[in-house]
Design a protein around this motif. Structure first.
Motif, PDB file in Angstrom:
ATOM      1  N   ALA A   1      84.701  25.921  62.437  1.00 28.40           N
ATOM      2  CA  ALA A   1      85.067  25.447  63.408  1.00 28.40           C
ATOM      3  C   ALA A   1      86.538  25.410  64.226  1.00 28.40           C
ATOM      4  O   ALA A   1      86.792  25.160  63.574  1.00 28.40           O
ATOM      5  CB  ALA A   1      84.159  24.443  63.692  1.00 28.40           C
ATOM      6  N   THR A   2      86.280  25.731  65.512  1.00 25.91           N
ATOM      7  CA  THR A   2      87.248  25.330  66.139  1.00 25.91           C
ATOM      8  C   THR A   2      87.485  25.171  67.225  1.00 25.91           C
ATOM      9  O   THR A   2      86.518  25.118  67.907  1.00 25.91           O
ATOM     10  CB  THR A   2      88.585  26.936  66.657  1.00 25.91           C
ATOM     11  N   ASP A   3      88.421  24.483  67.571  1.00 26.85           N
ATOM     12  CA  ASP A   3      87.671  23.182  68.726  1.00 26.85           C
ATOM     13  C   ASP A   3      89.189  23.451  69.404  1.00 26.85           C
ATOM     14  O   ASP A   3      89.779  23.345  69.659  1.00 26.85           O
ATOM     15  CB  ASP A   3      87.979  21.664  68.338  1.00 26.85           C
ATOM     16  N   ILE A   4      88.543  23.712  70.783  1.00 25.18           N
ATOM     17  CA  ILE A   4      89.568  24.018  72.398  1.00 25.18           C
ATOM     18  C   ILE A   4      89.150  23.050  73.134  1.00 25.18           C
ATOM     19  O   ILE A   4      88.444  23.637  74.096  1.00 25.18           O
ATOM     20  CB  ILE A   4      88.854  25.576  72.653  1.00 25.18           C
ATOM     21  N   PRO A   5      89.560  22.030  73.696  1.00 30.62           N
ATOM     22  CA  PRO A   5      89.964  21.241  74.399  1.00 30.62           C
ATOM     23  C   PRO A   5      90.431  21.861  75.716  1.00 30.62           C
ATOM     24  O   PRO A   5      91.271  22.406  75.465  1.00 30.62           O
ATOM     25  CB  PRO A   5      90.664  19.681  74.494  1.00 30.62           C
ATOM     26  N   ILE A   6      89.478  21.670  76.693  1.00 33.58           N
ATOM     27  CA  ILE A   6      90.233  22.719  77.860  1.00 33.58           C
ATOM     28  C   ILE A   6      89.416  21.860  78.823  1.00 33.58           C
ATOM     29  O   ILE A   6      88.512  21.174  79.403  1.00 33.58           O
ATOM     30  CB  ILE A   6      89.214  23.539  78.148  1.00 33.58           C
ATOM     31  N   ALA A   7      91.133  21.591  80.320  1.00 37.59           N
ATOM     32  CA  ALA A   7      90.357  20.720  81.322  1.00 37.59           C
ATOM     33  C   ALA A   7      90.946  21.838  82.363  1.00 37.59           C
ATOM     34  O   ALA A   7      92.218  22.243  82.844  1.00 37.59           O
ATOM     35  CB  ALA A   7      91.758  19.425  81.168  1.00 37.59           C
ATOM     36  N   VAL A   8      89.803  21.668  83.324  1.00 37.49           N
ATOM     37  CA  VAL A   8      90.244  22.892  84.213  1.00 37.49           C
ATOM     38  C   VAL A   8      90.012  21.843  85.729  1.00 37.49           C
ATOM     39  O   VAL A   8      89.396  20.916  85.640  1.00 37.49           O
ATOM     40  CB  VAL A   8      88.642  23.305  84.603  1.00 37.49           C
ATOM     41  N   LEU A   9      90.341  22.730  87.193  1.00 46.21           N
ATOM     42  CA  LEU A   9      90.903  21.882  88.177  1.00 46.21           C
ATOM     43  C   LEU A   9      89.289  21.954  88.681  1.00 46.21           C
ATOM     44  O   LEU A   9      88.964  22.691  88.743  1.00 46.21           O
ATOM     45  CB  LEU A   9      91.648  21.952  88.696  1.00 46.21           C
ATOM     46  N   SER A  10      88.587  20.820  89.397  1.00 45.11           N
ATOM     47  CA  SER A  10      87.312  20.989  90.118  1.00 45.11           C
ATOM     48  C   SER A  10      87.149  21.942  91.364  1.00 45.11           C
ATOM     49  O   SER A  10      86.221  23.006  91.534  1.00 45.11           O
ATOM     50  CB  SER A  10      86.812  19.763  90.862  1.00 45.11           C
ATOM     51  N   ARG A  11      88.749  22.819  91.899  1.00 50.55           N
ATOM     52  CA  ARG A  11      88.256  23.128  92.960  1.00 50.55           C
ATOM     53  C   ARG A  11      89.004  24.786  92.614  1.00 50.55           C
ATOM     54  O   ARG A  11      88.661  26.105  92.723  1.00 50.55           O
ATOM     55  CB  ARG A  11      88.866  22.480  93.781  1.00 50.55           C
ATOM     56  N   SER A  12      90.301  24.371  92.293  1.00 49.94           N
ATOM     57  CA  SER A  12      91.201  25.550  92.084  1.00 49.94           C
ATOM     58  C   SER A  12      90.919  26.211  90.538  1.00 49.94           C
ATOM     59  O   SER A  12      90.747  27.256  90.273  1.00 49.94           O
ATOM     60  CB  SER A  12      92.324  25.655  92.176  1.00 49.94           C
ATOM     61  N   LYS A  13      90.144  25.838  89.826  1.00 53.81           N
ATOM     62  CA  LYS A  13      89.443  26.517  88.407  1.00 53.81           C
ATOM     63  C   LYS A  13      90.753  26.821  88.237  1.00 53.81           C
ATOM     64  O   LYS A  13      90.687  26.993  86.929  1.00 53.81           O
ATOM     65  CB  LYS A  13      88.593  27.871  88.695  1.00 53.81           C
ATOM     66  N   LYS A  14      91.564  25.789  87.969  1.00 49.76           N
ATOM     67  CA  LYS A  14      93.277  25.977  87.219  1.00 49.76           C
ATOM     68  C   LYS A  14      93.031  24.961  85.896  1.00 49.76           C
ATOM     69  O   LYS A  14      92.148  23.932  86.033  1.00 49.76           O
ATOM     70  CB  LYS A  14      93.785  25.884  87.980  1.00 49.76           C
ATOM     71  N   ILE A  15      93.914  25.512  85.000  1.00 45.34           N
ATOM     72  CA  ILE A  15      93.738  24.937  83.936  1.00 45.34           C
ATOM     73  C   ILE A  15      94.668  24.598  83.549  1.00 45.34           C
ATOM     74  O   ILE A  15      95.651  24.339  83.929  1.00 45.34           O
ATOM     75  CB  ILE A  15      93.776  26.404  82.580  1.00 45.34           C
TER      76      ILE A  15
ATOM     77  N   VAL B   1      89.617  16.408  88.391  1.00 48.67           N
ATOM     78  CA  VAL B   1      89.947  17.352  86.248  1.00 48.67           C
ATOM     79  C   VAL B   1      88.843  16.977  85.978  1.00 48.67           C
ATOM     80  O   VAL B   1      88.484  15.993  85.775  1.00 48.67           O
ATOM     81  CB  VAL B   1      91.083  16.575  86.094  1.00 48.67           C
ATOM     82  N   THR B   2      88.154  18.204  85.174  1.00 50.23           N
ATOM     83  CA  THR B   2      86.483  17.585  84.369  1.00 50.23           C
ATOM     84  C   THR B   2      87.593  18.989  82.800  1.00 50.23           C
ATOM     85  O   THR B   2      88.247  19.577  83.223  1.00 50.23           O
ATOM     86  CB  THR B   2      85.898  18.899  84.792  1.00 50.23           C
ATOM     87  N   SER B   3      86.881  18.181  82.188  1.00 51.57           N
ATOM     88  CA  SER B   3      87.374  18.681  80.840  1.00 51.57           C
ATOM     89  C   SER B   3      85.572  18.763  79.742  1.00 51.57           C
ATOM     90  O   SER B   3      85.370  17.847  80.056  1.00 51.57           O
ATOM     91  CB  SER B   3      88.216  17.583  80.283  1.00 51.57           C
ATOM     92  N   VAL B   4      85.960  19.059  79.178  1.00 48.44           N
ATOM     93  CA  VAL B   4      85.244  19.944  78.124  1.00 48.44           C
ATOM     94  C   VAL B   4      85.831  20.229  77.062  1.00 48.44           C
ATOM     95  O   VAL B   4      86.515  21.473  77.161  1.00 48.44           O
ATOM     96  CB  VAL B   4      84.397  20.835  79.391  1.00 48.44           C
TER      97      VAL B   4
END
Lengths: 239, 263
Positions: free
Chosen positions: A185-199, A150-153
């Motif tokens: 400013a708007t803050d949108i934290p998102i976590a993306v799965l590394s392979r399937s690129k699902k949220i 899981v990656t998140s930005v």
């Protein structure tokens, strides 16, 4: 279309992340642990388990349980943070758990619990994202079967531009409107799965249009592979 | 080594011999993979433990060392809590007694039960503590894993209550290295340090000797192995390490004679 005028305070490109650092095996007594940092934001995560879940009535014979604890160290922010769980930290603990759960094969460990403790040592915005990145690495380091990482930005809208990995300064960005300072400013934290690129995590704090969100998600997917690269390199660095 | 001699040197040898099915020596040049990493694509390979097939690609599901044997791809975990398997020999202690057996803590997340029927000798049902009391250390084998927990047995050679000696704990993923190929590492350790060593698959190791110094030497060597997992030719390195340590500690090892324990 009007030309985009806003510039980032630290001169980064709009899709540029802060310098990332990662390390595993930092907590000796944990089954798995990791550190992840975005610039001045530093988070550490420790994983304990799978271990027996007590009291017994909480046990699930079908699959294991994932428990997440997120907290800021009292010295991590400019104004001392009162230690202990708060409204904010219990919310983040909950969403972190939800962000990590889809990748973990909990059905391998019935009646057990996996505890993930995330502690932010230095806070400069995007702490929950750094926490999720560290937690994913710590889970892998603990040898827990996972479908992917899981990656998140945190993606943000600052004035009229969409930028990746906000700092505290950017999060507090304001513009002058009719002689008054207004939060822009708007803050949108998102976590993306590394392979399937699902949220697996998407939160939004501030104002923005539907198109902005779409753009933010696209940007998060784009930078996710960079974060995953850092995670992978750190995991593979075994003494 | 003829049969008689073998019997004399180590009664516990049988325990360690069966370990060879699972562990192999781990070399430095093996690749480390992380979850979600594509290992191989195409249909030439089969996904084994720790991997899964996703379309044409074989993807890792664990953090560990890549093991490609013939056409089977496996990932050998490098870390993590002990996951019990039937047939594993484990070391644990008694933490509870029921009317017909004992609950043994084997450092795994599941309850493990040793039935009074599975001890292999007479048990006074009125007082189970005569056979095994709280905090007694036992070597047992995992007989069965059911949804409610693990069943242990002691009805085999070498499975017994342990007396004296010391226990150390290492990560269960590092147990294969301590045992070595077909028990080569552990028998070398026993010989060089003059100790009796029983390695539980759950990462708990029992060291027994007449002299505490010997036990400490074996402990040091095992910790050395656990901290240096990737080196090729580890056995030689450990031998050298032991020689250096022996000089430092100024102890001489007398070869181990017939063991005095009954059972």
């Amino acid at each position: 279309m009007t030309p985009k005028t806003t510039k980032r305070p630290d001169g980064r490109a709009n899709d540029e992340l802060r310098e990332m650092k990662a390390k595993t095996g930092i907590v000796k007594n944990a089954d798995g642990s990791a550190m992840f940092s975005f610039g001045n934001t530093v988070a550490i995560a420790a994983v304990y388990g799978p271990r027996k879940l007590l009291p017994q009535h909480l046990q699930n014979p079908e699959k294991g349980k994932l428990r997440c604890y997120y907290d800021l160290a009292s010295f991590s922010v400019t104004e001392r943070k009162k230690p202990g769980p708060s409204r904010r930290s219990s919310e983040i603990s909950f969403v972190t758990g939800k962000a990590l759960e889809p990748v973990i094969r909990l059905d391998n460990y019935p009646n057990t619990v996996i505890d993930v403790y995330i502690l932010v040592l230095q806070a400069d915005a995007s702490t929950r994202c750094a926490g999720i990145n560290a937690a994913a690495m710590a889970l892998a380091n603990a040898g827990i079967p996972m479908d992917e990482m899981v990656t998140s930005v945190s993606i943000g809208k600052m004035g009229d531009i969409i930028v990746a990995d906000l700092t505290k300064e950017e999060e507090d960005f304001t513009i002058e409107k009719n002689g008054k300072e207004e939060k822009a400013a708007t803050d949108i934290p998102i976590a993306v799965l590394s392979r399937s690129k699902k949220i697996s995590l998407l939160q939004l704090d501030g104002k923005c249009t539907k198109e902005d969100v779409k753009e933010a998600v696209q940007l998060a997917k784009k930078v996710s592979s960079k974060i995953n690269q850092v995670q992978m390199e750190a995991l593979k660095k075994v003494k | 080594m003829d049969k008689k001699e073998k019997k004399n040197i180590e009664k516990d040898e049988e325990i360690n011999v069966e370990e060879k099915t699972n562990p192999e020596e781990i070399e430095q040049d093996r690749k480390i993979v992380v979850p979600g990493e594509v290992i191989e694509s195409g249909s030439d390979f089969l996904p084994g433990e720790g991997t899964r097939r996703e379309g044409k690609e074989i993807v890792s599901m664990r953090f560990g060392l890549l093991d490609m044997n013939d056409k089977l791809i496996k990932v050998i975990p490098l870390s993590g809590a002990y996951v019990p398997r039937p047939g594993n020999v484990v070391i644990g202690h008694v933490y509870d007694m029921t009317f017909n057996g004992w609950l043994i803590d084997i450092a795994s997340p599941f309850n493990s039960f040793l039935s009074a029927m599975e001890v292999g000798r007479f048990v006074n049902k009125n007082d189970l503590s005569e056979t095994l009391n709280f905090r007694d250390i036992v070597v047992a084998k995992i007989k069965d894993i059911k949804s409610r927990g693990i069943d242990l047995t002691m009805r085999e050679r070498g499975l017994k209550r342990l007396e004296g000696g010391m226990l150390i704990r290492i990560n269960s993923a590092k147990v294969p290295r301590v045992i070595g190929k077909a028990g080569s590492m552990v028998s070398m350790l026993k010989q060089e340090t003059g100790t009796n060593i029983i390695v539980g698959q759950n990462g708990i190791i029992w060291i027994g000797a007449e002299d505490v110094e010997n036990e400490l030497l074996a402990k040091k060597a095992i910790e050395f192995i656990a901290n240096k997992p990737f080196i090729h030719g580890l056995t030689e390195l450990v031998k050298k390490f032991l020689e250096d340590e022996k000089k430092k500690m100024k102890i001489t090892i007398k070869p181990i004679g017939p063991t005095t324990e009954e059972n």
